[in-house]
Design an enzyme around this catalytic site. Structure first.
Site, PDB file in Angstrom:
ATOM      1  N   GLN A 516      40.173  34.431  29.604  1.00 13.90           N
ATOM      2  CA  GLN A 516      41.334  35.701  29.485  1.00 13.90           C
ATOM      3  C   GLN A 516      42.380  34.851  30.177  1.00 13.90           C
ATOM      4  O   GLN A 516      42.552  34.664  31.284  1.00 13.90           O
ATOM      5  CB  GLN A 516      40.836  36.802  29.944  1.00 13.90           C
ATOM      6  N   GLY A 517      43.646  34.827  29.458  1.00 19.82           N
ATOM      7  CA  GLY A 517      44.882  34.354  30.016  1.00 19.82           C
ATOM      8  C   GLY A 517      45.811  35.199  29.979  1.00 19.82           C
ATOM      9  O   GLY A 517      46.724  35.597  29.032  1.00 19.82           O
ATOM     10  N   TYR A 518      46.091  36.206  31.046  1.00 21.13           N
ATOM     11  CA  TYR A 518      46.839  37.211  31.381  1.00 21.13           C
ATOM     12  C   TYR A 518      47.750  36.987  32.585  1.00 21.13           C
ATOM     13  O   TYR A 518      49.029  36.818  32.170  1.00 21.13           O
ATOM     14  CB  TYR A 518      46.216  38.424  31.483  1.00 21.13           C
ATOM     15  N   SER A 519      47.287  36.801  33.658  1.00 22.05           N
ATOM     16  CA  SER A 519      48.037  36.552  34.955  1.00 22.05           C
ATOM     17  C   SER A 519      48.949  35.407  34.766  1.00 22.05           C
ATOM     18  O   SER A 519      48.493  34.508  34.273  1.00 22.05           O
ATOM     19  CB  SER A 519      47.021  36.602  35.906  1.00 22.05           C
ATOM     20  N   GLU A 634      37.555  46.072  29.416  1.00 26.09           N
ATOM     21  CA  GLU A 634      37.366  45.124  30.910  1.00 26.09           C
ATOM     22  C   GLU A 634      36.727  45.997  31.854  1.00 26.09           C
ATOM     23  O   GLU A 634      35.944  45.711  32.730  1.00 26.09           O
ATOM     24  CB  GLU A 634      38.530  44.135  31.170  1.00 26.09           C
ATOM     25  N   ASN A 760      43.476  47.260  42.714  1.00 24.41           N
ATOM     26  CA  ASN A 760      43.380  48.792  42.585  1.00 24.41           C
ATOM     27  C   ASN A 760      44.633  49.656  42.924  1.00 24.41           C
ATOM     28  O   ASN A 760      44.564  50.779  42.549  1.00 24.41           O
ATOM     29  CB  ASN A 760      42.320  49.039  43.888  1.00 24.41           C
ATOM     30  N   GLU A 761      45.565  49.115  43.416  1.00 28.38           N
ATOM     31  CA  GLU A 761      46.867  49.872  43.942  1.00 28.38           C
ATOM     32  C   GLU A 761      47.357  50.295  42.515  1.00 28.38           C
ATOM     33  O   GLU A 761      47.970  51.268  42.224  1.00 28.38           O
ATOM     34  CB  GLU A 761      47.876  49.176  44.792  1.00 28.38           C
TER      35      GLU A 761
END
Length: 781
Positions: A516-519, A634, A760-761
């Site tokens: 997965q390439g998101y960040s 996910e 989580n924030e």
């Protein structure tokens, strides 16, 4: 023609209870009683008797409604939410169990007692407890009946009014028994005291006369019926506590949404939002726990597995109601400390109910003693002659599905790849992973959640949970398969028929291995700020930019990624979802070592990489919608309890090998972790059921799973390192008795679980906005 399911009887009771209590019972009538024992409001009691509530669990032959604990819990949950203060559980649920099991005889008064319960003319109250902190009734009560009179003392009795009838556990000729005694009889001395928003009493019997000559129950039957009554009462009380949590949370969310401070709603402050989200999570866990306990009770109320589930539910619901009450007082500020609002009464009531019928600590200890996993030790039938002739797992019973999968795993899973004490979080990678997934595919055990038409197993969510449980049980290494869990479901919804036909079979066969390439650097959880560009040139996109924290990119052949294809007013617009071959010219990968010494994270660089335009998934510039759906899948996958289960198994071994089996403090902390994991599994199953009802589309509520299980995993690994003393500071293998393990590696590997896939924030922000509907913070500038 499809339509919504018909409402159940429980649903209808809930609706009618809300209607009645909203019009007939205002919590304001409870004010002014602090420190004074508030009596039962008889006119209100007569009203609920007329509605049939007092005898909802009483058999029809005794004049009752002939319903069960499920319907009683529907009422008690609403009563908790509406802050109804009358003793429904104590004076309706507990006595109904005793009366329903009694032999109808004039000498034991069962018919007359039932009539009082039905009409609401006299309260019936079970008096069983003789010691402080008593959670199991005595085998032979100290109260005794001799020559037709009762002597002894009972404590913490609810529903003890001057004209009540007490159903007292006592000894008779060396055997337990249950007798009826009038509260206003000679020799009965009642010490009433305030408790929550009601009253309790200690009752002394000094040669008090019996109301009827014979006991309702005697001998082993008496002990059994009291245990069953307490079980029913605890489930009902847990439902009421969950209702209190609901009502208190709802009022708090409404208050922080409306209350202005610094020219903005206080509910727009992130700290307030995160507190509300944590309250919401506790409520969800509580609801899952009591509903599971109810289902167990309906199957068999007295077996150890049911008693364990009931203790878990009573503990969880009590702590949830108290936690939410305390947080609500804080969030209401000075108003929360004033009696003129309801919040303080929710807290006082929750505190009293938390302690009655066993405190949270007592029930956690009971849960641990009875066994946290009582319900999962299935005895399986190995005889193939008893199995279905069908080869389709959808046609098998759950028991047969479990047996067949367990046999397959025992026969085919490589022993050298099993998780153990040394490798509790073992992740399969490279050839090990692809070889195992290919073997699953060859034998028809691949992709349990995929529909059959796409090559998956197409099994129910219940069977999918069994699938996870059996993989855990067999010690199968943790599988990160982004193709199956993320991209596959995404292509099924957003992909073209050509994309589905090409990529889905290749995912199952492990011909394509996806990451997965998101960040991106500077755009981790803030995906809307990504800068990787994809410029359209004819039938291709030219991609330039960088991705980071890409898990196992060095093991992958392809990457699905978000790229910016246009500029619009909203940052979420102009993003597209693209499939890229990692072997394409211009792609380079750099591994990043993490604090556990692993190289699972990578940077991926795109230097004018040419990608066919046919690799666009969904519409151009609409990748944000695709990405959100994928993240939902996910978070369901990340919500698996597998890693936490492995860590907790290691904790149990450590307690033994560190000779901490007599340390009450350590055992209490271990018991809390066991209960937390038990309740989480119930919530996970419940939310999966809801997703199934929504046709497989996870909503924003799925963020709850990722938040809770990641933080629970961290708490367990921290507990392990702490109780291991000096061993907890060793980097690498340690030998503790016969336990050979590595404590540092799982402790470090647990840290990023609350960061990746959206910190989580950020997940709490999502829940605050989309689930609790709290006001958004003001925009900067």
């Amino acid at each position: 023609m499809s339509g919504s399911a018909e409402p159940s009887l429980s649903d209808m009771l809930r609706e009618s209870a809300h209607d009645f209590l909203s019009g007939s019972h205002a919590p304001s009538r409870l004010r002014g009683w602090i420190g004074r024992p508030r009596p039962v409001e008889r006119s209100l009691w007569k009203d609920i008797a007329a509605l049939g509530w007092t005898a909802v669990m009483l058999p029809e032959e005794l004049g009752g409604s002939g319903l069960g604990l499920r319907e009683a819990c529907a009422l008690s949950e609403v009563m908790g939410e509406r802050l109804f203060a009358e003793p429904f559980t104590a004076c309706c649920v507990l006595p109904s169990v005793l009366l329903a099991a009694a032999e109808p005889r004039a000498e034991n008064g069962s018919a007359e007692l039932a009539e009082w319960l039905v009409n609401g003319t006299r309260l019936l109250a079970l008096a069983w407890q003789e010691q402080v902190a008593e959670i199991e009734p005595a085998a032979l009560p100290a109260c005794r009946v001799e020559e037709g009179v009762l002597s002894g003392r009972k404590q913490f009795v609810i529903g003890c009014e001057s004209d009540s009838v007490l159903l007292v556990s006592a000894s008779l000729d060396g055997q337990p028994a249950v007798f009826a005694v009038a509260a206003d009889a000679a020799g009965v001395h009642i010490e009433r005291f305030a408790s929550g928003i009601g009253a309790q009493a200690h009752v002394t019997f000094d040669s008090a006369p019996l109301l009827f000559a014979e006991p309702l129950h005697s001998g082993a039957k008496a002990s059994e019926v009291i245990l069953q009554a307490l079980a029913a009462g605890r489930v009902s009380l847990a439902a009421e506590l969950a209702g209190k949590a609901t009502g208190c949370l709802r009022q708090t969310v409404e208050y922080v949404t409306e209350r202005q401070q610094f020219a903005r709603p206080i509910g727009s402050f992130q700290t307030v939002q995160h507190r509300c989200v944590d309250m919401h999570i506790e409520y969800l866990l509580a609801t899952a726990a009591w509903r599971h306990a109810l289902s167990c009770y309906e199957q068999n109320p007295l077996v150890a597995a049911t008693q364990a589930a009931i203790s878990a539910a009573k503990s969880r619901c009590a702590e949830a109601a108290v936690m939410i009450g305390k947080q609500a007082v804080q969030l209401h500020g000075a108003m929360g400390f004033a009696e003129e609002v309801d919040i303080g009464m929710y807290l006082r009531s929750a505190l009293a109910d938390s302690a009655w019928l066993g405190s949270p600590l007592a029930h956690r200890r009971r849960f641990a003693t009875l066994g946290a996993e009582q319900g999962e030790a299935q005895q399986l039938d190995p005889d193939p002659a008893h199995r279905s002739a069908s080869s389709d797992p959808r046609d098998w019973s759950d028991e047969e599905f479990r047996a067949r999968l367990r046999m397959f795993l025992e026969e085919h899973y490589p022993a050298n790849l099993r998780q153990n004490d040394r490798r509790p979080f073992l992740r399969l990678r490279g050839d090990d992973l692809n070889g195992w997934l290919s073997l699953l595919n060859d034998h028809g055990w691949r992709a349990p959640a995929w529909p059959r038409e796409f090559g998956g197993m197409g099994i129910s969510f219940r069977k999918q949970l069994i699938y996870q449980q059996e993989m855990e049980r067999a010690g199968v290494g943790r599988i990160i398969d982004n193709g199956e869990t993320q991209l596959g479901p995404t292509l099924m919804k957003w992909g073209t028929p050509e994309q589905q036909a090409y990529y889905l079979p290749r995912i199952l066969a492990c011909d394509d291995v996806w990451c997965q390439g998101y960040s991106e650097p500077g755009a981790g959880s803030d995906l809307a700020s990504l800068r990787t560009q994809a410029v359209r040139e004819g039938d291709e996109f030219v991609v330039s930019g960088q991705k980071i924290w890409t898990t196992h990119a060095t093991d992958g052949t392809h990457i699905f990624t978000l790229v910016r294809t246009g500029k619009f007013e909203k940052k979420q617009q102009g993003i597209s979802f693209l499939l890229i071959d990692l072997n394409a010219p211009g792609v380079s990968i750099r591994p990043i070592a993490n604090i556990a010494g692993e190289d699972e994270f990578c940077e991926v660089f795109f230097d004018s990489v040419r990608v066919p335009a046919s690799n666009l998934v969904g519409e151009l510039h609409q990748g944000w919608s695709v990405a959100k759906a994928l993240l939902g899948h996910e978070r369901i996958w990340l919500g698996s309890a597998a890693m936490a289960s492995s860590a907790l198994e290691l904790a149990q071994r450590l307690v033994t090998n560190m000779d901490l089996g007599d340390d009450a403090g350590v055992l209490d902390r271990l018991g809390r972790l066991q209960a937390d994991l038990h309740d989480y599994r119930l919530l996970y199953a419940q939310m999966c059921d809801h997703i199934a009802e929504a046709h497989g589309e996870p909503g924003p509520e799925a963020s709850v799973l990722k938040v809770y299980i990641s933080e629970l995993l961290q708490r367990i690994t921290e507990f392990n390192a702490e109780i291991a003393a000096e061993y907890g500071g060793v980097v690498g293998d340690v030998q503790i008795g016969d336990l050979h393990t590595d404590l540092h590696w799982p402790l470090m590997m647990a840290r990023p679980v609350s960061i990746y896939a959206g910190a989580n924030e950020v997940q709490r922000d999502i829940l605050a906005k989309l689930v609790l509907k709290l006001p958004s913070p003001p925009r900067a500038g």
